[in-house]
Design an enzyme around this catalytic site. Structure first.
Site, PDB file in Angstrom:
ATOM      1  N   VAL A 281     -69.269 -14.745 -51.656  1.00 12.07           N
ATOM      2  CA  VAL A 281     -70.052 -13.991 -50.906  1.00 12.07           C
ATOM      3  C   VAL A 281     -70.655 -14.705 -49.565  1.00 12.07           C
ATOM      4  O   VAL A 281     -70.707 -14.851 -48.840  1.00 12.07           O
ATOM      5  CB  VAL A 281     -70.493 -13.152 -51.018  1.00 12.07           C
ATOM      6  CG1 VAL A 281     -72.203 -11.797 -50.339  1.00 12.07           C
ATOM      7  CG2 VAL A 281     -69.739 -12.222 -52.044  1.00 12.07           C
ATOM      8  N   ALA A 282     -71.188 -15.813 -50.606  1.00 11.68           N
ATOM      9  CA  ALA A 282     -72.291 -16.444 -49.458  1.00 11.68           C
ATOM     10  C   ALA A 282     -70.882 -17.861 -48.458  1.00 11.68           C
ATOM     11  O   ALA A 282     -71.641 -17.768 -47.404  1.00 11.68           O
ATOM     12  CB  ALA A 282     -72.840 -17.970 -50.262  1.00 11.68           C
ATOM     13  N   GLU A 286     -68.954 -12.594 -43.760  1.00 13.69           N
ATOM     14  CA  GLU A 286     -68.879 -11.480 -43.997  1.00 13.69           C
ATOM     15  C   GLU A 286     -68.319 -10.642 -41.922  1.00 13.69           C
ATOM     16  O   GLU A 286     -67.451 -10.659 -41.642  1.00 13.69           O
ATOM     17  CB  GLU A 286     -68.753 -10.618 -44.693  1.00 13.69           C
ATOM     18  CG  GLU A 286     -68.618 -11.072 -46.213  1.00 13.69           C
ATOM     19  CD  GLU A 286     -69.879 -11.835 -47.188  1.00 13.69           C
ATOM     20  OE1 GLU A 286     -70.280 -12.515 -45.939  1.00 13.69           O
ATOM     21  OE2 GLU A 286     -69.730 -12.352 -47.658  1.00 13.69           O
ATOM     22  N   ASP A 328     -48.941 -14.462  -7.803  1.00 13.80           N
ATOM     23  CA  ASP A 328     -47.820 -14.338  -6.665  1.00 13.80           C
ATOM     24  C   ASP A 328     -48.349 -13.998  -5.197  1.00 13.80           C
ATOM     25  O   ASP A 328     -49.669 -14.365  -5.568  1.00 13.80           O
ATOM     26  CB  ASP A 328     -47.384 -12.925  -6.744  1.00 13.80           C
ATOM     27  CG  ASP A 328     -46.289 -12.558  -7.774  1.00 13.80           C
ATOM     28  OD1 ASP A 328     -45.217 -13.117  -7.902  1.00 13.80           O
ATOM     29  OD2 ASP A 328     -46.341 -11.331  -8.520  1.00 13.80           O
ATOM     30  N   ASN A 678     -75.279 -11.588 -44.926  1.00 18.30           N
ATOM     31  CA  ASN A 678     -74.546 -11.991 -43.693  1.00 18.30           C
ATOM     32  C   ASN A 678     -73.508 -11.120 -42.760  1.00 18.30           C
ATOM     33  O   ASN A 678     -73.857 -11.173 -41.897  1.00 18.30           O
ATOM     34  CB  ASN A 678     -73.322 -12.107 -44.807  1.00 18.30           C
ATOM     35  CG  ASN A 678     -73.449 -13.432 -46.122  1.00 18.30           C
ATOM     36  OD1 ASN A 678     -74.002 -15.398 -45.418  1.00 18.30           O
ATOM     37  ND2 ASN A 678     -72.031 -14.161 -46.591  1.00 18.30           N
ATOM     38  N   ASP A 682     -77.741 -12.142 -40.324  1.00 18.97           N
ATOM     39  CA  ASP A 682     -76.906 -13.076 -39.770  1.00 18.97           C
ATOM     40  C   ASP A 682     -76.452 -12.213 -38.754  1.00 18.97           C
ATOM     41  O   ASP A 682     -76.204 -12.878 -37.290  1.00 18.97           O
ATOM     42  CB  ASP A 682     -75.403 -13.561 -40.467  1.00 18.97           C
ATOM     43  CG  ASP A 682     -75.539 -14.376 -41.414  1.00 18.97           C
ATOM     44  OD1 ASP A 682     -77.335 -14.815 -41.368  1.00 18.97           O
ATOM     45  OD2 ASP A 682     -75.094 -15.339 -41.698  1.00 18.97           O
TER      46      ASP A 682
END
Length: 878
Positions: A281-282, A286, A328, A678, A682
């Site tokens: 998890v750390a 995620e 083009d 997370n 985060d």
């Protein structure tokens, strides 16, 4: 194969007649399929949603959830199931965000397709009605007029002066003259004059045709079915895949060390499993996949407002790393409309020339303006001087053909002629230069000299003449010459200049002649010399190996066919270029699909749009450059967010490792706490980083190489520095609190310290410049987001059931003061790091540029000197 049958045989074989189908019959036949092209790669919403779970980091989370559930089951621990629930919730939240953004991208393209959807006029029950082209069926009789898009493959049963533009299918710019009758069975596609093909255009005349192929059975549909296969990963995708592997190895390595250590000291197997969950998890960021997706989606929406509809999210960042844009000419770099730019005639003769232009044409007035040959439309617009055009009365007409190379009409007793200057001058006995007199050899030489000068300037030149009396093309009176060109778009030149500043090669690809291509390229500053131009014939004579060795020499590809585009893309990619390729025709699709960024025009075919990564609604090169600039901004912000995630997750992993090895008896942070950090702590600020404005010099730096890692040496050093600083601060707070209080208080203090440290670190990551220069509150979204995250975190300690779920206790005012001081300390640490980094970079730049003396240091402050150093600065960072 209807082209070798007679009209009556075709109608009979299709069960139709000259008056078309009945409404009921047409509805019944529609059950066999709509007149639509295949949608390659378009999955159902279920498959699109399931695809969100293929990411390596998501798989790691799923494994962590499984371990947590098993451990909770064998231990009978309800708290462990809370961790499992939170992990599963995060997994599905990420998947939902990714799915929603992909769904929005697909919907944006569908809206564009609806805007450009074509209608057609069809006979149903003998009456003409307008229907959506997708509702056509085999046997329908379609009416064609000037300006129409052919909606399906048709066999003509009526034809009156019908000319079509089939360049979208064949790549040939020469208009196809249609006629009735049968053809040989081995007649090539481009020579099937009794047929009209889907997605081509009616340039002149009118006709009636019966549908013999729809959807994938059309010639364009057959090519569309060939466009498929696995697509290359974009640079960011490659880098994130590599990052996922690094994270996986890190997780395994740290888990093995802690697992072995705990086993050595006699810890239980299940407790070791829970430690492995905490490490996973750390270590796994995620929120990163969802945040990266959100940032690109926000950029995609911003691009859409500028006219660039992105079909695939990862293309947003690929645009920022483009090193070459192959475009083009017609309609993208130029205005796609001829314009009179030079008239060589005496004033009295010029008046008669205008009368000739207004009479000698087949232009008609439609709902959206003038319809007809672009050259004739330009002449009529010039002669009308911006006024309303009224078609002149014409008694007789000799239409233009490739043999005579001229056109003549008789209007009110006067014969007006226009055509190739060398043909017109030979038919003239007189010249009108204010006075009517016989033409002399010297006059003819002057006309030829003027013609050569105008041709050298890449002008399309026409000669004009007239005659009073009988209608014939002999003994004419010469009036003068007119030069026309498809002028560059004003914004295109500015966009090319911006490309040069950004070290992006602007490459022009056109079917025009070499001189015309070079003249336009000079006007746009794409090329300046003739040796920068290569023709399609010259390309054919080069082997693939030879082409790769010389490809960077050329900025203009003239007289090329669409199939040459694929070779150009392959050659550029083989020498390390990240290539964006534009196109609109069906034969452009393979090159567009092979390019790193395939760009189709809004006016292009559906096949080309389906093969592309981005659709430019306004067919404008400048829009592509705007998208590139936006891509650079997004890519820079993505790098900031990824580096932020790495630094914060590094701190979490090292903290767990240190406390797990050296303080095994105490509990640091649980899986649910780490997940909260997370996802919320985060992810909140990094979403705000996604709206960070572009640096002022974003288009003054070279593009980042797609083949290099996303992480330069300076960036990795930054991740290591900030990660270890956060580790040291968090561990210090945890160890000191643990020595003076209980484990729950120490864990709560560590949780809030780590959370707030990461929130404050977001201000460091915003820019490499000092916060004093960049403005601490420059990003208002980030400021409000950080404040909101702080409030949300603090509230966790005072909502009973939330505090219990996350193992958090209320803290005293003194403890909050310690957390505040510890968290804010990351700002001065960041300022010190930036100061040292700036000094070191400046010293390297000055040393490498020979600017070590005091006098030269002052010179280095000069604006021009600093511009020269910007590219070197980028190299140093890498």
């Amino acid at each position: 194969m209807m082209f070798y049958l007679s009209e009556s045989e075709v109608l009979k074989s299709l069960g139709s007649g000259e008056n078309g189908l009945s409404a009921g019959n047409a509805t019944a036949r529609l059950k066999n399929g709509r007149n639509e092209l295949p949608q390659h790669g378009k999955n159902s919403w279920i498959l699109t949603y399931l695809a969100q779970f293929k990411d390596l980091m998501v798989i790691l989370l799923i494994a962590a959830a499984a371990v947590s559930a098993l451990a909770a089951f064998f231990e009978g621990n309800g708290d462990g199931l809370v961790d499992t629930f939170i992990i599963v919730f995060i997994i599905f939240l990420n998947a939902t965000v990714g799915f929603v953004q992909q769904f929005k991208a697909d919907r944006a393209l569908e809206r564009l397709k609806k805007i450009t959807a074509s209608e057609c006029t069809v006979l149903r029950d003998g009456k003409p009605i307008k229907i959506d082209a997708s509702l056509l069926v085999k046997g329908d009789v379609v009416l064609l007029e000037e300006g129409d898009v052919v909606p399906a493959d048709l066999r003509l049963i009526e034809c009156e002066g019908l000319l079509t533009d089939e360049s979208a299918l064949t790549g040939e710019s020469v208009r196809s003259t249609k006629r009735l009758g049968t053809l040989a069975k081995n007649t090539a596609l481009g020579d099937r004059k009794n047929c009209c093909f889907s997605s081509t255009f009616v340039v002149k005349g009118r006709g009636r045709g019966v549908v013999f192929a729809t959807g994938t059975d059309t010639e364009i549909g057959k090519i569309a079915k060939l466009i498929g296969g696995k697509e290359d990963l974009t640079p960011l995708q490659k880098q994130l895949v590599g990052l996922g592997k690094v994270i996986s190895l890190t997780v395994i390595a740290v888990a093995v060390i802690i697992f072995a250590t705990n086993l050595f000291f006699g810890e239980s197997l299940l407790k070791n499993f829970m430690s492995a969950v905490a490490i996973a998890v750390a270590a796994v960021p995620e929120g990163m996949p969802a945040v990266v997706t959100i940032i690109m989606a926000m950029g995609m929406q911003k691009m859409a407002t500028a006219g660039a509809v992105v079909r695939k999210l990862h293309v947003v960042e690929t645009l920022g790393s483009c090193t070459a844009i192959c475009s083009d000419k017609t309609g993208t770099l130029t205005q796609n409309r001829m314009s009179v730019v030079r008239v060589e005639a005496k004033s009295e003769a010029a008046v008669l020339m205008r009368k000739c232009m207004l009479a000698c044409n087949t232009v008609t007035v439609g709902k959206k303006g003038l319809l007809g040959d672009p050259t004739e439309v330009a002449l009529v617009e010039y002669a009308s001087a911006g006024g309303k055009f009224t078609p002149q009365r014409v008694q007789s007409i000799l239409p233009f053909d490739s043999d005579r190379k001229m056109m003549s009409v008789q209007s009110d007793g006067t014969t007006f002629c226009k055509g190739a200057p060398d043909v017109i001058i030979k038919k003239c006995k007189y010249i009108f230069d204010g006075n009517l007199r016989e033409i002399t050899p010297n006059d003819q030489k002057n006309v030829v000299r003027t013609l050569e000068n105008m041709s050298a300037d890449a002008l399309r030149v026409l000669g004009f003449a007239y005659k009073n009396g009988e209608f014939c093309e002999e003994e004419l009176v010469f009036l003068g010459l007119v030069g026309m060109i498809d002028p560059p778009k004003p914004e295109a030149k500015r966009a090319v200049e911006l490309c040069k500043r950004a070290r992006i090669r602007a490459v022009m690809i056109t079917g025009d002649h070499k001189n015309t291509a070079l003249a336009i390229a000079k006007g746009l500053d794409i090329a300046t010399r003739e040796d920068e131009v290569i023709t399609g014939d010259e390309l054919e004579r080069l082997s693939d190996e030879r082409l790769r060795s010389v490809i960077k020499k050329y900025s203009v590809f003239a007289r090329v066919s669409p199939h040459h585009k694929l070779r150009i893309v392959e050659a550029l990619k083989s020498v390390g270029e990240v290539v964006a390729m534009t196109g609109d025709g069906i034969n452009d699709a393979p090159a567009i699909k092979r390019a790193d960024v395939g760009i189709s025009m809004g006016s292009g075919t559906d096949v080309t749009k389906n093969a592309s990564d981005m659709v430019v609604a306004d067919d404008n090169f400048a829009t592509i450059v705007v998208a590139v600039k936006e891509g650079r901004r997004i890519f820079a912000n993505i790098k900031k967010t990824v580096n932020f995630f790495l630094a914060t997750n590094l701190a979490e992993v090292v903290c767990i490792f240190v406390t797990g090895v050296f303080l095994r008896s105490a509990k640091f942070l649980g899986s649910s706490q780490l997940l909260w950090i997370n996802l919320i702590t985060d992810s909140f600020p990094v979403v705000a980083m996604g709206v960070e404005k572009a640096e002022k010099n974003v288009m003054d730096l070279p593009p980042q190489s797609a083949s290099k890692s996303m992480f330069s040496r300076s960036t990795l050093l930054s991740v290591l520095y900030y990660g270890l600083v956060q580790t040291a601060i968090t561990c210090a707070v945890f160890f000191i609190t643990l020595s003076r209080s209980d484990n729950l208080t120490a864990s709560t203090m560590a949780f809030f310290t780590m959370s707030f440290l990461e929130l404050m670190h977001a201000f460091n990551v915003r820019s490499e410049q000092s916060v004093t220069k960049n403005g601490f509150f420059g990003n208002k979204v980030l400021t409000f987001t950080v404040i909101g995250a702080i409030i949300l975190n603090v509230a966790m300690g005072y909502v009973p059931f939330v505090a219990d779920a996350f193992a958090i206790k209320p803290l005293s005012l003194g403890e909050w003061a310690v957390i505040a001081v510890a968290s804010l300390s990351i700002i001065p640490f960041g300022e010190a790091y930036k100061f040292v980094l700036a000094k070191k970079r400046s010293a390297i730049l000055l040393s490498g540029s020979g600017l070590s003396s005091s006098k030269n240091r002052k010179q280095a402050k000069n604006k021009n000197s600093l511009k020269k150093l910007s590219a070197r600065s980028t190299l140093i960072d890498n």
